[in-house]
Motif scaffolding. Sequence first.
Motif, PDB file in Angstrom:
ATOM      1  N   LYS A 182      38.668  70.491  40.011  1.00  0.00           N
ATOM      2  CA  LYS A 182      37.328  70.243  38.700  1.00  0.00           C
ATOM      3  C   LYS A 182      37.626  69.245  37.308  1.00  0.00           C
ATOM      4  N   LEU A 183      36.817  68.864  36.759  1.00  0.00           N
ATOM      5  CA  LEU A 183      37.416  68.344  35.531  1.00  0.00           C
ATOM      6  C   LEU A 183      36.286  68.986  34.520  1.00  0.00           C
ATOM      7  N   THR A 184      37.090  68.421  33.051  1.00  0.00           N
ATOM      8  CA  THR A 184      36.618  69.424  32.397  1.00  0.00           C
ATOM      9  C   THR A 184      35.723  68.531  32.080  1.00  0.00           C
ATOM     10  N   ASP A 185      34.894  69.043  30.879  1.00  0.00           N
ATOM     11  CA  ASP A 185      33.277  67.840  29.976  1.00  0.00           C
ATOM     12  C   ASP A 185      34.134  67.235  29.145  1.00  0.00           C
ATOM     13  N   ALA A 186      35.499  67.511  28.636  1.00  0.00           N
ATOM     14  CA  ALA A 186      36.374  65.409  28.924  1.00  0.00           C
ATOM     15  C   ALA A 186      36.746  64.388  29.363  1.00  0.00           C
ATOM     16  N   GLY A 187      37.496  65.067  30.600  1.00  0.00           N
ATOM     17  CA  GLY A 187      37.693  64.697  31.418  1.00  0.00           C
ATOM     18  C   GLY A 187      36.042  63.776  32.536  1.00  0.00           C
ATOM     19  N   LYS A 188      35.456  64.634  32.370  1.00  0.00           N
ATOM     20  CA  LYS A 188      34.039  63.135  33.044  1.00  0.00           C
ATOM     21  C   LYS A 188      33.405  62.978  31.865  1.00  0.00           C
ATOM     22  N   VAL A 189      33.727  62.427  30.593  1.00  0.00           N
ATOM     23  CA  VAL A 189      32.651  61.592  29.707  1.00  0.00           C
ATOM     24  C   VAL A 189      33.635  60.406  29.962  1.00  0.00           C
ATOM     25  N   ALA A 190      35.500  60.855  29.921  1.00  0.00           N
ATOM     26  CA  ALA A 190      36.043  59.561  29.912  1.00  0.00           C
ATOM     27  C   ALA A 190      36.208  58.972  31.508  1.00  0.00           C
ATOM     28  N   GLY A 191      35.713  59.969  32.511  1.00  0.00           N
ATOM     29  CA  GLY A 191      35.388  58.924  34.051  1.00  0.00           C
ATOM     30  C   GLY A 191      34.005  58.361  33.880  1.00  0.00           C
ATOM     31  N   ILE A 192      32.442  58.729  33.386  1.00  0.00           N
ATOM     32  CA  ILE A 192      31.791  57.882  33.180  1.00  0.00           C
ATOM     33  C   ILE A 192      32.212  56.895  32.242  1.00  0.00           C
ATOM     34  N   ALA A 193      32.307  57.043  31.379  1.00  0.00           N
ATOM     35  CA  ALA A 193      33.209  55.751  30.288  1.00  0.00           C
ATOM     36  C   ALA A 193      33.250  54.693  31.467  1.00  0.00           C
ATOM     37  N   LEU A 194      34.427  55.117  32.146  1.00  0.00           N
ATOM     38  CA  LEU A 194      34.969  54.363  32.947  1.00  0.00           C
ATOM     39  C   LEU A 194      33.854  53.629  33.417  1.00  0.00           C
ATOM     40  N   GLU A 195      33.335  54.523  34.067  1.00  0.00           N
ATOM     41  CA  GLU A 195      32.328  54.327  35.778  1.00  0.00           C
ATOM     42  C   GLU A 195      31.549  52.301  34.628  1.00  0.00           C
ATOM     43  N   GLN A 196      31.084  53.183  34.030  1.00  0.00           N
ATOM     44  CA  GLN A 196      30.028  51.789  33.034  1.00  0.00           C
ATOM     45  C   GLN A 196      30.868  50.912  32.541  1.00  0.00           C
ATOM     46  N   GLN A 197      32.111  50.730  32.067  1.00  0.00           N
ATOM     47  CA  GLN A 197      33.281  50.141  31.794  1.00  0.00           C
ATOM     48  C   GLN A 197      33.143  48.367  33.236  1.00  0.00           C
ATOM     49  N   ARG A 198      33.530  49.667  33.841  1.00  0.00           N
ATOM     50  CA  ARG A 198      33.822  48.796  35.478  1.00  0.00           C
ATOM     51  C   ARG A 198      32.440  47.868  35.771  1.00  0.00           C
ATOM     52  N   ARG A 199      31.219  48.453  35.447  1.00  0.00           N
ATOM     53  CA  ARG A 199      30.034  48.438  35.706  1.00  0.00           C
ATOM     54  C   ARG A 199      29.866  47.101  35.269  1.00  0.00           C
ATOM     55  N   ALA A 200      29.731  47.299  33.978  1.00  0.00           N
ATOM     56  CA  ALA A 200      30.035  45.774  33.162  1.00  0.00           C
ATOM     57  C   ALA A 200      30.476  44.926  33.659  1.00  0.00           C
ATOM     58  N   ASP A 201      31.749  44.463  33.811  1.00  0.00           N
ATOM     59  CA  ASP A 201      33.001  43.833  33.741  1.00  0.00           C
ATOM     60  C   ASP A 201      32.350  43.181  35.484  1.00  0.00           C
ATOM     61  N   ALA A 202      31.867  44.109  36.481  1.00  0.00           N
ATOM     62  CA  ALA A 202      31.215  43.615  37.653  1.00  0.00           C
ATOM     63  C   ALA A 202      29.968  42.419  37.143  1.00  0.00           C
ATOM     64  N   ASP A 203      29.274  43.210  35.873  1.00  0.00           N
ATOM     65  CA  ASP A 203      27.899  42.358  35.792  1.00  0.00           C
ATOM     66  C   ASP A 203      28.081  40.554  34.862  1.00  0.00           C
ATOM     67  N   LEU A 204      29.535  40.700  33.767  1.00  0.00           N
ATOM     68  CA  LEU A 204      29.389  39.954  32.930  1.00  0.00           C
ATOM     69  C   LEU A 204      29.260  38.415  33.731  1.00  0.00           C
ATOM     70  N   PRO A 205      30.203  38.065  34.832  1.00  0.00           N
ATOM     71  CA  PRO A 205      29.971  36.823  35.135  1.00  0.00           C
ATOM     72  C   PRO A 205      28.689  36.530  35.528  1.00  0.00           C
ATOM     73  N   GLN A 206      27.387  37.027  36.026  1.00  0.00           N
ATOM     74  CA  GLN A 206      26.302  36.696  35.784  1.00  0.00           C
ATOM     75  C   GLN A 206      25.744  36.417  34.737  1.00  0.00           C
ATOM     76  N   LEU A 207      25.951  37.652  34.136  1.00  0.00           N
ATOM     77  CA  LEU A 207      25.518  37.467  32.262  1.00  0.00           C
ATOM     78  C   LEU A 207      26.255  35.752  31.835  1.00  0.00           C
ATOM     79  N   LEU A 208      27.223  35.420  31.831  1.00  0.00           N
ATOM     80  CA  LEU A 208      27.351  34.110  31.427  1.00  0.00           C
ATOM     81  C   LEU A 208      27.268  32.779  32.312  1.00  0.00           C
ATOM     82  N   ALA A 209      26.588  32.859  33.349  1.00  0.00           N
ATOM     83  CA  ALA A 209      26.078  31.869  34.237  1.00  0.00           C
ATOM     84  C   ALA A 209      25.106  31.877  33.686  1.00  0.00           C
ATOM     85  N   ASP A 210      24.326  33.337  33.785  1.00  0.00           N
ATOM     86  CA  ASP A 210      22.405  33.267  32.888  1.00  0.00           C
ATOM     87  C   ASP A 210      22.537  31.790  31.933  1.00  0.00           C
ATOM     88  N   VAL A 211      23.500  31.832  31.291  1.00  0.00           N
ATOM     89  CA  VAL A 211      23.613  31.970  29.938  1.00  0.00           C
ATOM     90  C   VAL A 211      24.123  30.472  30.070  1.00  0.00           C
TER      91      VAL A 211
END
Length: 289
Positions: A182-211
């Motif tokens: 099981k993850l601690t609360d700190a571990g969960k926060v670290a995992g959530i943050a990384l997941e959000q960064q991964r999603r951003a990495d996936a979205d950024l190319p489309q954002l640049l294309a939109d512009v």
Amino acid sequence: MSRHLASLLVGAIALAFSGDARAFTHIVKPGETLAQIAERMYASPKLEVVLVGANALDVQGGAVIVPGMRLEVPAPGHRTIVSGETWAALALLWLGSGDPARAELLALSNRGVPWVPPTEGQEIEIPAVITYIAGESETVNSIAARFWADPNRGWELNPYNRREGVLVRRGEVVLVPMPNLKLTDAGKVAGIALEQQRRADADLPQLLADVRYGRYGEALARGNRILGGGSLTRSQLATVHRSLLEAYVAIDARAAASAACTAWRANDPAAVVDPVRVSPKIIAACDAN
């Protein structure tokens, strides 16, 4: 690294892809030890063995880590059951095989039994799985002692890995499920943050294309949605705000464009408004700060 070792690691990575629930990456900071990271992520320094095994550190000649090193942090995943799903189908999707041993593990990990399907809407936990590369003179019992602190459970590894016998040959890949990890609360926060960064990495190319193609409405919606995800890196923030700057200028939203320029510069100290490459309106928005 020898060619043989490289091939072992490549094979392990391939297996880990099918057996990994929600592993995420931790970048080692100066002064950190494996025990400290394990305590922060799992509330127990003894679980550094999980980090060693998951990252094949002992296979590479030792468990030494250095600042900047990327460590995989195994973690459980979660899923909400939809109508018609079975433990076997879920085991195939998340654990790489729908055979009885893996379906049973998944069911028992969620207080169920393999012959009774999970309930629609039920939230289940997907156990983390360690992809372990065996060393010299190892057995399923020694691996069970290493990860589960119980050598008497070694027999459980055989059906899960579709293998037989006690001895494990050097270099053999053994998948070790960790239903109690099981993850601690700190571990969960670290995992959530990384997941959000991964999603951003996936979205950024489309954002640049939109512009790039003048889809400014889509760019503004996408850019602000990415920002709303939170926990972005400074590089990601700089990219988003630079894109929003151009989109706001295009629709003549001067105050918003000025704010976007300020945020861009704050996240990218090397940001330069080049009068040769950008429009006078962008220069004016940035000069208004």
